[in-house]
Design a protein around this motif. Structure first.
Motif, PDB file in Angstrom:
ATOM      1  N   SER A 441      45.534 -13.041  61.973  1.00  0.00           N
ATOM      2  CA  SER A 441      44.659 -12.327  63.137  1.00  0.00           C
ATOM      3  C   SER A 441      45.345 -12.426  63.836  1.00  0.00           C
ATOM      4  O   SER A 441      44.735 -11.158  64.541  1.00  0.00           O
ATOM      5  CB  SER A 441      43.811 -14.044  64.063  1.00  0.00           C
ATOM      6  OG  SER A 441      43.454 -13.555  64.620  1.00  0.00           O
ATOM      7  N   SER A 442      46.980 -11.530  63.935  1.00  0.00           N
ATOM      8  CA  SER A 442      47.249 -11.498  64.628  1.00  0.00           C
ATOM      9  C   SER A 442      47.586  -9.692  64.161  1.00  0.00           C
ATOM     10  O   SER A 442      48.511  -9.480  65.481  1.00  0.00           O
ATOM     11  CB  SER A 442      48.939 -11.950  64.343  1.00  0.00           C
ATOM     12  OG  SER A 442      49.323 -11.899  63.690  1.00  0.00           O
ATOM     13  N   CYS A 443      47.106  -9.309  63.208  1.00  0.00           N
ATOM     14  CA  CYS A 443      47.369  -8.180  62.504  1.00  0.00           C
ATOM     15  C   CYS A 443      46.243  -7.450  63.131  1.00  0.00           C
ATOM     16  O   CYS A 443      46.092  -6.517  62.549  1.00  0.00           O
ATOM     17  CB  CYS A 443      47.866  -8.201  61.300  1.00  0.00           C
ATOM     18  SG  CYS A 443      48.878  -9.059  60.646  1.00  0.00           S
ATOM     19  N   LEU A 444      45.292  -7.934  63.622  1.00  0.00           N
ATOM     20  CA  LEU A 444      44.012  -7.041  64.095  1.00  0.00           C
ATOM     21  C   LEU A 444      43.740  -6.317  64.289  1.00  0.00           C
ATOM     22  O   LEU A 444      43.147  -4.881  63.784  1.00  0.00           O
ATOM     23  CB  LEU A 444      42.917  -8.054  65.036  1.00  0.00           C
ATOM     24  CG  LEU A 444      41.555  -7.215  65.943  1.00  0.00           C
ATOM     25  CD1 LEU A 444      40.670  -7.715  64.612  1.00  0.00           C
ATOM     26  CD2 LEU A 444      41.576  -8.318  67.083  1.00  0.00           C
ATOM     27  N   GLN A 445      44.908  -5.142  65.239  1.00  0.00           N
ATOM     28  CA  GLN A 445      44.759  -3.618  65.274  1.00  0.00           C
ATOM     29  C   GLN A 445      45.639  -3.445  64.460  1.00  0.00           C
ATOM     30  O   GLN A 445      44.862  -1.587  64.351  1.00  0.00           O
ATOM     31  CB  GLN A 445      45.665  -3.602  67.029  1.00  0.00           C
ATOM     32  CG  GLN A 445      45.651  -2.896  67.048  1.00  0.00           C
ATOM     33  CD  GLN A 445      47.113  -2.422  68.479  1.00  0.00           C
ATOM     34  OE1 GLN A 445      48.259  -2.175  68.263  1.00  0.00           O
ATOM     35  NE2 GLN A 445      46.864  -1.751  69.857  1.00  0.00           N
ATOM     36  N   LEU A 446      46.367  -3.986  63.361  1.00  0.00           N
ATOM     37  CA  LEU A 446      46.770  -2.650  62.401  1.00  0.00           C
ATOM     38  C   LEU A 446      45.190  -2.505  61.851  1.00  0.00           C
ATOM     39  O   LEU A 446      45.761  -1.212  61.305  1.00  0.00           O
ATOM     40  CB  LEU A 446      48.176  -3.407  62.003  1.00  0.00           C
ATOM     41  CG  LEU A 446      49.039  -3.414  62.932  1.00  0.00           C
ATOM     42  CD1 LEU A 446      50.467  -4.156  62.791  1.00  0.00           C
ATOM     43  CD2 LEU A 446      50.079  -2.590  63.348  1.00  0.00           C
ATOM     44  N   ARG A 447      44.927  -3.280  61.762  1.00  0.00           N
ATOM     45  CA  ARG A 447      43.530  -3.477  60.054  1.00  0.00           C
ATOM     46  C   ARG A 447      42.895  -2.893  60.946  1.00  0.00           C
ATOM     47  O   ARG A 447      42.538  -2.202  59.818  1.00  0.00           O
ATOM     48  CB  ARG A 447      43.740  -4.417  59.533  1.00  0.00           C
ATOM     49  CG  ARG A 447      44.691  -5.612  59.480  1.00  0.00           C
ATOM     50  CD  ARG A 447      45.141  -5.446  58.196  1.00  0.00           C
ATOM     51  NE  ARG A 447      45.815  -4.072  58.520  1.00  0.00           N
ATOM     52  CZ  ARG A 447      47.182  -4.244  58.156  1.00  0.00           C
ATOM     53  NH1 ARG A 447      48.011  -5.513  58.611  1.00  0.00           N
ATOM     54  NH2 ARG A 447      47.989  -3.575  58.414  1.00  0.00           N
ATOM     55  N   LEU A 448      42.241  -2.915  62.062  1.00  0.00           N
ATOM     56  CA  LEU A 448      41.938  -2.088  62.539  1.00  0.00           C
ATOM     57  C   LEU A 448      41.906  -0.796  62.581  1.00  0.00           C
ATOM     58  O   LEU A 448      40.933   0.149  62.024  1.00  0.00           O
ATOM     59  CB  LEU A 448      40.738  -2.211  63.828  1.00  0.00           C
ATOM     60  CG  LEU A 448      40.324  -1.819  64.111  1.00  0.00           C
ATOM     61  CD1 LEU A 448      38.239  -1.817  63.975  1.00  0.00           C
ATOM     62  CD2 LEU A 448      39.804  -2.252  66.417  1.00  0.00           C
ATOM     63  N   ARG A 449      43.063  -0.121  62.630  1.00  0.00           N
ATOM     64  CA  ARG A 449      42.957   1.052  62.430  1.00  0.00           C
ATOM     65  C   ARG A 449      43.297   1.569  61.194  1.00  0.00           C
ATOM     66  O   ARG A 449      42.568   2.439  60.860  1.00  0.00           O
ATOM     67  CB  ARG A 449      44.564   1.272  63.192  1.00  0.00           C
ATOM     68  CG  ARG A 449      45.470   3.090  63.605  1.00  0.00           C
ATOM     69  CD  ARG A 449      46.471   2.672  63.863  1.00  0.00           C
ATOM     70  NE  ARG A 449      46.923   2.359  65.210  1.00  0.00           N
ATOM     71  CZ  ARG A 449      46.574   2.770  66.453  1.00  0.00           C
ATOM     72  NH1 ARG A 449      45.680   3.347  66.436  1.00  0.00           N
ATOM     73  NH2 ARG A 449      46.091   2.263  67.399  1.00  0.00           N
ATOM     74  N   ASP A 450      44.115   0.775  60.008  1.00  0.00           N
ATOM     75  CA  ASP A 450      43.629   0.770  58.642  1.00  0.00           C
ATOM     76  C   ASP A 450      41.958   1.470  58.472  1.00  0.00           C
ATOM     77  O   ASP A 450      42.278   2.134  57.443  1.00  0.00           O
ATOM     78  CB  ASP A 450      44.122  -0.333  58.232  1.00  0.00           C
ATOM     79  CG  ASP A 450      45.345  -0.212  58.266  1.00  0.00           C
ATOM     80  OD1 ASP A 450      46.364   0.851  58.152  1.00  0.00           O
ATOM     81  OD2 ASP A 450      46.542  -1.354  57.475  1.00  0.00           O
ATOM     82  N   LEU A 451      41.266  -0.007  58.959  1.00  0.00           N
ATOM     83  CA  LEU A 451      40.082   0.759  58.441  1.00  0.00           C
ATOM     84  C   LEU A 451      39.576   1.855  59.005  1.00  0.00           C
ATOM     85  O   LEU A 451      38.424   3.043  57.924  1.00  0.00           O
ATOM     86  CB  LEU A 451      38.797  -0.744  59.523  1.00  0.00           C
ATOM     87  CG  LEU A 451      37.791  -0.259  58.842  1.00  0.00           C
ATOM     88  CD1 LEU A 451      37.617   0.032  56.949  1.00  0.00           C
ATOM     89  CD2 LEU A 451      36.577  -1.650  59.345  1.00  0.00           C
ATOM     90  N   LEU A 452      39.773   2.373  60.234  1.00  0.00           N
ATOM     91  CA  LEU A 452      39.314   3.517  60.926  1.00  0.00           C
ATOM     92  C   LEU A 452      40.106   4.588  60.017  1.00  0.00           C
ATOM     93  O   LEU A 452      39.481   5.558  59.963  1.00  0.00           O
ATOM     94  CB  LEU A 452      39.723   3.938  62.006  1.00  0.00           C
ATOM     95  CG  LEU A 452      38.929   2.720  63.266  1.00  0.00           C
ATOM     96  CD1 LEU A 452      39.288   2.499  64.611  1.00  0.00           C
ATOM     97  CD2 LEU A 452      37.316   2.805  63.416  1.00  0.00           C
ATOM     98  N   GLY A 453      41.233   4.938  59.667  1.00  0.00           N
ATOM     99  CA  GLY A 453      41.768   5.374  58.718  1.00  0.00           C
ATOM    100  C   GLY A 453      41.010   5.769  57.525  1.00  0.00           C
ATOM    101  O   GLY A 453      40.865   7.244  56.615  1.00  0.00           O
ATOM    102  N   PHE A 454      40.952   4.596  56.920  1.00  0.00           N
ATOM    103  CA  PHE A 454      39.454   4.503  55.797  1.00  0.00           C
ATOM    104  C   PHE A 454      38.623   5.266  55.491  1.00  0.00           C
ATOM    105  O   PHE A 454      38.092   6.215  54.428  1.00  0.00           O
ATOM    106  CB  PHE A 454      39.925   3.491  54.860  1.00  0.00           C
ATOM    107  CG  PHE A 454      39.186   3.432  53.779  1.00  0.00           C
ATOM    108  CD1 PHE A 454      40.424   3.350  52.480  1.00  0.00           C
ATOM    109  CD2 PHE A 454      38.288   3.024  53.302  1.00  0.00           C
ATOM    110  CE1 PHE A 454      40.140   3.140  51.206  1.00  0.00           C
ATOM    111  CE2 PHE A 454      37.769   3.647  51.742  1.00  0.00           C
ATOM    112  CZ  PHE A 454      39.423   3.305  50.938  1.00  0.00           C
ATOM    113  N   LEU A 455      38.167   5.343  56.325  1.00  0.00           N
ATOM    114  CA  LEU A 455      36.674   6.107  56.920  1.00  0.00           C
ATOM    115  C   LEU A 455      37.201   7.707  57.196  1.00  0.00           C
ATOM    116  O   LEU A 455      36.612   8.163  56.551  1.00  0.00           O
ATOM    117  CB  LEU A 455      36.120   5.480  58.013  1.00  0.00           C
ATOM    118  CG  LEU A 455      35.202   3.291  57.848  1.00  0.00           C
ATOM    119  CD1 LEU A 455      34.625   3.299  59.553  1.00  0.00           C
ATOM    120  CD2 LEU A 455      34.073   4.192  56.989  1.00  0.00           C
TER     121      LEU A 455
END
Length: 539
Positions: A441-455
Motif C-alpha cells: 500500500s505504501s507504494c500506491l503513488q509509484l504504482r499509479l505512475r507505472d500504470l499511467l506510464g504503461f497506458l
C-alpha cells in the motif's frame, strides 16, 4: 503521342490533388465542415478535368489526317489511334494500381510527423504531478472505494433473483426444442472487487447447450482484415446426431425396432421420428448449421419473460429489461424507487474450458460471428494474485483510481476511445512484470505512475496486447486451450488506431487526465475533509 502523355499526366495529377487519401492516410481530425467542402471541391475539379479531357480529345481528332484517299495518312491515323489507346489503357491501369495500393495499405501505419507532434505525450506520466500518499488514500476512501457490505448485499440479491429466474426458465422451456441452461457464473469488476461506478452492476453469464441429441462445436476464426493468425471471433456449429464421430454409436447406426441404446434409451430413436414442423422450431433452423446471435437473444429474452411471470408473485419489486439489444440487461425496481441493475448473458462454452462465446450484436459483424471472453480466467488470475501479494496491496486501488480519473476527464473533454478493459489489461501485464513486494500500500503513488506510464506507452506504440491470447507465458497453471496460447498476440488497440480521430482523442484525453490528475484528486478530496480525520489504509 504527346497528347497521350499529357492525358496521363493530367490523370495522375488529378489522383494526387483531388484524391489525397490515395497517397496518405485520412486525417480523422478534420471537422465535418472541412470534409464536406473538400468533397465539393473534388467534384468540381473532376468536372473540370472531364471537360478538359473532352477538349483534348476533340483537338487530337482534328489533328489526325482524315482524307479517305490518302492510304499512308489513314495508316498513320490508325497508328496514332493505337498509341492513344495504349496510353489511355496505361493511365487507367496506373490509376487502378494506385487505388489497390491505397486499400491494401496497413491502417496501423505510422501517422505523419505533424500528427505525432500534435499531442505532447511522451514522458508525461513521469513528470505529471501526483498528490502524496496520504492524499491518495483519502481520495480513494472518499471517492473510489465501495463499501464491502453494500457490495455483498447487492451480489446476494442479484444472485438469488438470477437463480430463481433460471430455475423457472427451465420449467417453462420445452426440453425437446429449447436450450438447456446451466448455473450462472459471476464475472466483471464487481466479482473482481474493483467496481467503482454506482449503482453497482453485476455481470453474470449462463452457459447453455442444445437439446439432446444435438451438440455444439465452436470454431475460432481470424478476422478478414486482421493480422494472419490473430484470433478475433468464432462460429458455433450445431452438430446433428451421427455427424460427430466422438458421440455414441446409436446416433450413427440403424437400430432395430426391438433394440434400444443403454446410454440414451429412447431419446435418439425418438429424435429420428420428430415431425418436420418440430424441427423448424429449433433455434438454429433459419441459420443452420450455425447458431445465430439474434435468435439466441430473442429466445433468451422470451424465456426470461415467461419465467418472471411465473415467479413474480414471490417478490415485492418489478423486473424489466433495460436494453433490448442485449440478451439480459435487467433492472430491479423497488417500490421505494431504488433500483438495482444486473446483466445475465447466455454463453457457449469452448471445448470444456473457461473461454465463452457471448452473443453481442455489433455493427458490420455477421450474425453468426460470436466474440469470446476470458473474463473467468481473468477473475481467477486476480484472485490468485490477491493471495500472493502483500495483505494491503494497492493493485486494485491503482486500477480504480485510473478508471475514476478517466471517467471524470471524459466528462470534461468528451468521450474517449479508451475503455476500462484497456486499463484492466494494462494492470494484468504490470502484475506479471513488477515484483510482488512492490505492490504494498505504501507504494500506491509509484504504482499509479507505472500504470499511467504503461497506458501512455501503449498508445504511443499503438499496441496493447491481450493478456492471454498469444501470451504463452501467462497463466501457465490454467487450462487455457492451446489454440489461444499459440495464436498471434491480439492488439486491443487495433480498431482504435485504425480510426484516426478516435486514436487522437484517446491520446489527448490521457494526456489531459495526467496533467489534471492532481487537480481532480484534490477537487474530489478537499483539504478540509482530509484534515478532519486521517485516512485509514484499506483492508
Amino acid at each position: 503521342m504527346p497528347v497521350g502523355i499529357i492525358a496521363m499526366c493530367l490523370l495522375m495529377a488529378a489522383t494526387v490533388i483531388d484524391r489525397p487519401f490515395t497517397f496518405e492516410q485520412a486525417n480523422g481530425s478534420l471537422e465535418q465542415e472541412r470534409l464536406e467542402e473538400s468533397l465539393s471541391r473534388m467534384k468540381d475539379r473532376e468536372e473540370q478535368l472531364g471537360a478538359e479531357m473532352q477538349r483534348l480529345q476533340k483537338e487530337f481528332a482534328e489533328s489526325v489526317p482524315g482524307e479517305s484517299g490518302s492510304g499512308s495518312g489513314g495508316e498513320l491515323g490508325r497508328e496514332e489511334q493505337h498509341i492513344w489507346n495504349l496510353w489511355s489503357a496505361l493511365s487507367v491501369i496506373a490509376f487502378v494500381l494506385l487505388e489497390i495500393w491505397r486499400r491494401d495499405t496497413d491502417p496501423l501505419q505510422e501517422l505523419s510527423v505533424q500528427d505525432e507532434d500534435s499531442d505532447v505525450i511522451g514522458d508525461l506520466s513521469q513528470s505529471a504531478e501526483l498528490p502524496d500518499h496520504r492524499t491518495l488514500l483519502h481520495f480513494y476512501d472518499k471517492c473510489v472505494r465501495v463499501s464491502g457490505n453494500e457490495l455483498s448485499r447487492t451480489k446476494e440479491l442479484v444472485e438469488g433473483c438470477a437463480d430463481d429466474l433460471l430455475e423457472a426458465l427451465r420449467s417453462v422451456c420445452n426440453r425437446d426444442l429449447d436450450m438447456e441452461v446451466e448455473e450462472c457464473i459471476g464475472i466483471g469488476s464487481v466479482y473482481e472487487n474493483w467496481r467503482l461506478k454506482k449503482p453497482l452492476v453485476c455481470d453474470l453469464i449462463v452457459p447453455f447447450t442444445p437439446p439432446e441429441p444435438y451438440s455444439f462445436q465452436a470454431d475460432v476464426l481470424c478476422s478478414g482484415g486482421g493480422v494472419p493468425g490473430e484470433l478475433s471471433f468464432g462460429r458455433i456449429r450445431v452438430i446433428h446426431p451421427g455427424e460427430d464421430p466422438s458421440t455414441c454409436l446409436c446416433g450413427r447406426t440403424q437400430l432395430g425396432e426391438d433394440m434400444l441404446c443403454l446410454v440414451h434409451g429412447e431419446q435418439i430413436v425418438g429424435s429420428k421420428l420428430d415431425r418436420p414442423e418440430q424441427k423448424d422450431q429449433l433455434l438454429w433452423s433459419t441459420t443452420a448449421p450455425y447458431l445465430s446471435k439474434a435468435s439466441v437473444i430473442r429466445w433468451f429474452q422470451g424465456a426470461l419473460t415467461r419465467a418472471w411471470a411465473k415467479i413474480s408473485h414471490k417478490y415485492d419489486f418489478d423486473l424489466s429489461f433495460r436494453d433490448l439489444e442485449r440478451p439480459g440487461a435487467l433492472r430491479i425496481r423497488f417500490r421505494s424507487g431504488k433500483s438495482v441493475h444486473f446483466n445475465i448473458s447466455p454463453v457457449v462454452e469452448f471445448e470444456n474450458s473457461d473461454v465463452y462465446f457471448v452473443p453481442v450484436l455489433a455493427t458490420g459483424q455477421a450474425n453468426t460471428s460470436w466474440p469470446f471472453t476470458f473474463a473467468v480466467y481473468e477473475k481467477r488470475f486476480l484472485k490468485l494474485m490477491a493471495k500472493k501479494l502483500p495483505e494491503t496491496s494497492c493493485h486494485l486501488m491503482c486500477l480504480q483510481a485510473v478508471s475514476f480519473l478517466h471517467e471524470k476527464q471524459c466528462k470534461l473533454t468528451g468521450a474517449s476511445g479508451l475503455r476500462h478493459y484497456h486499463m484492466k489489461t494494462a494492470l494484468l501485464h504490470l502484475l506479471c512484470r513488477q515484483p510482488l513486494p512492490d505492490w504494498r500500500s505504501s507504494c500506491l503513488q509509484l504504482r499509479l505512475r507505472d500504470l499511467l506510464g504503461f497506458l501512455e506507452k501503449a498508445l504511443l506504440e499503438k499496441r496493447l496486447n491481450h493478456f492471454i491470447i498469444g501470451n504463452a507465458a501467462a497463466l501457465p497453471d490454467f487450462d487455457i486451450p492451446d489454440i489461444f496460447r499459440s495464436a498471434q498476440p491480439l492488439n486491443l488497440l487495433r480498431v482504435l488506431v485504425s480510426h484516426g480521430a478516435w486514436y487522437r482523442r484517446a491520446r489527448s484525453t490521457l494526456a489531459e487526465m495526467m496533467r489534471n490528475a492532481a487537480v481532480l484528486i484534490r477537487e474530489y478530496s478537499p483539504e478540509n475533509a482530509r484534515d478532519n480525520g486521517a485516512a485509514t489504509e484499506p483492508s
